[in-house]
Design a protein around this motif. Structure first.
Motif, mmCIF file in Angstrom:
data_model
loop_
_atom_site.group_PDB
_atom_site.id
_atom_site.type_symbol
_atom_site.label_atom_id
_atom_site.label_comp_id
_atom_site.label_asym_id
_atom_site.label_seq_id
_atom_site.Cartn_x
_atom_site.Cartn_y
_atom_site.Cartn_z
ATOM 1 N N PRO A 1 70.464 48.881 -1.706
ATOM 2 C CA PRO A 1 70.960 47.709 -0.966
ATOM 3 C C PRO A 1 71.772 46.731 -1.818
ATOM 4 N N ASP A 2 71.598 46.758 -3.141
ATOM 5 C CA ASP A 2 72.366 45.840 -3.987
ATOM 6 C C ASP A 2 73.813 46.283 -4.154
ATOM 7 N N THR B 1 66.291 37.151 -4.314
ATOM 8 C CA THR B 1 66.082 38.200 -5.317
ATOM 9 C C THR B 1 67.371 38.547 -6.065
ATOM 10 N N LEU B 2 68.471 38.748 -5.313
ATOM 11 C CA LEU B 2 69.742 39.086 -5.959
ATOM 12 C C LEU B 2 70.548 37.853 -6.350
ATOM 13 N N ARG B 3 70.146 36.679 -5.832
ATOM 14 C CA ARG B 3 70.796 35.398 -6.156
ATOM 15 C C ARG B 3 72.295 35.387 -5.838
ATOM 16 N N ARG B 4 72.615 35.977 -4.715
ATOM 17 C CA ARG B 4 74.009 35.943 -4.271
ATOM 18 C C ARG B 4 74.330 34.574 -3.677
ATOM 19 N N MET C 1 64.649 52.105 -4.169
ATOM 20 C CA MET C 1 64.819 50.727 -4.671
ATOM 21 C C MET C 1 63.541 50.245 -5.347
ATOM 22 N N GLY C 2 62.971 51.101 -6.184
ATOM 23 C CA GLY C 2 61.697 50.784 -6.817
ATOM 24 C C GLY C 2 61.657 49.463 -7.559
ATOM 25 N N ALA C 3 62.594 49.268 -8.509
ATOM 26 C CA ALA C 3 62.611 48.046 -9.317
ATOM 27 C C ALA C 3 62.956 46.830 -8.460
ATOM 28 N N LEU C 4 63.902 47.014 -7.532
ATOM 29 C CA LEU C 4 64.297 45.906 -6.651
ATOM 30 C C LEU C 4 63.151 45.520 -5.720
ATOM 31 N N ARG C 5 62.455 46.525 -5.211
ATOM 32 C CA ARG C 5 61.310 46.280 -4.335
ATOM 33 C C ARG C 5 60.244 45.473 -5.070
ATOM 34 N N GLU C 6 59.955 45.890 -6.286
ATOM 35 C CA GLU C 6 58.945 45.202 -7.086
ATOM 36 C C GLU C 6 59.342 43.757 -7.366
ATOM 37 N N GLN C 7 60.632 43.541 -7.684
ATOM 38 C CA GLN C 7 61.105 42.185 -7.964
ATOM 39 C C GLN C 7 61.063 41.309 -6.716
ATOM 40 N N MET C 8 61.474 41.884 -5.594
ATOM 41 C CA MET C 8 61.448 41.127 -4.339
ATOM 42 C C MET C 8 60.022 40.731 -3.976
ATOM 43 N N ASP C 9 59.092 41.663 -4.146
ATOM 44 C CA ASP C 9 57.695 41.367 -3.828
ATOM 45 C C ASP C 9 57.155 40.268 -4.734
#
Length: 285
Positions: free
Chosen positions: A40-41, A80-83, A1-9
């Protein structure tokens, strides 16, 4: 989850979260992804709820640990995912109120004496003497010790707050001996193999457990029990509750008040109402 991890951070940085909280939340989401071997998304609401059920029923995680998982997942999915918040129901139960097992003064002395390495002994002494959290303890710098004001500066403690706590005269003597012997450059307790980095909190916890075992202490407690003992022993010696609150860095006085339940001298000095009742009966006779 590289890109997701970076965005969450990045999302957590923008909201001013502490490095420790960011690390915890990222670890939570990584655990979820590892459990399903999926990004996870791509997981459904039912997948997430089943994972929480697994942590509670099979892993037997404490409710406090489950609550951290809940908050980390909420941040990831809601921020982060804006659900839609209503589309994701994560069960949360209140942690049962349990008092920690208290170390007596005799047990703390035995713990110090069980430390075979002078650095380890000083680590435990500093935790108890200043009432520090383990994350604060390992990140102490040489410059945080102020012998003129007899204070220890705690930089960015829990809640990203700076504060000052007490520097014991006895601890100062031990610190000076330690500095002459070890000559730490930046961190008071540097990592063994990388002295330009602080000791890992997990390492400090392991040191505590080894010393506790050598001292023959069987109580279920970790290094945080030294912080509990600091507050409780101050309270037993008559220190003002508001002063203890400031030394511990508690945001709410109610958090500090729990130490009333741990202070044995206060409990033992309390007289049962049966005594006064018996005295009234005696005066009528």
């Amino acid at each position: 989850m590289g890109a997701l991890r970076e965005q969450m951070d990045k999302d957590m940085v923008l909201r001013g979260m502490s490095p420790r909280t960011r690390e915890s939340y990222l670890y939570v989401v990584k655990g979820l992804a590892k459990h399903y071997h999926k990004s996870p998304d791509t997981l459904s609401e039912q997948d997430i709820q089943n994972y929480l059920l697994y942590l509670i029923e099979e892993r037997k995680l404490a409710w406090s640990s489950c609550n951290i998982v809940v908050q980390g997942l909420k941040f990831f999915y809601y921020t982060t995912l804006r659900r839609d918040r209503m589309a994701l129901i994560i069960p949360r139960r209140r942690a049962p109120s349990k008092l920690p097992e208290m170390l007596s003064r005799e047990e703390i002395i035995a713990l110090f004496e069980a430390a075979t390495h002078p650095k380890h002994r000083l680590l435990l002494m500093t935790a108890y003497s200043a009432g520090l959290r383990v994350s604060e303890l390992v990140r102490l710098r040489i410059t945080d010790i102020d012998p003129n004001q007899m204070t220890i500066r705690v930089e960015q403690g829990k809640g990203a707050k700076d504060r000052y706590t007490v520097l014991s005269k006895q601890l100062l003597v031990e610190l000076r001996k330690y500095w002459k012997r070890e000559r730490p450059a930046i961190w008071l307790f540097p990592a063994t193999h990388t002295p330009d980095e602080p000791m890992n909190a997990e390492t400090a916890q392991k040191i505590f457990y080894r010393c506790k075992q050598r001292a023959g202490i069987t109580k279920r407690c970790g290094i945080h029990s030294l912080r509990h003992a600091f507050a409780t022993h101050l309270l037993e010696e008559g220190t003002d509750l508001h002063r203890i609150q400031r030394l511990l860095g508690h945001g709410q006085l109610s958090t500090t008040m729990r130490y009333f339940h741990l202070a044995q001298s206060n409990l033992m000095q309390t007289q049962s109402p049966l005594e006064s009742l018996a005295a009234r009966v005696a005066t009528r006779r």
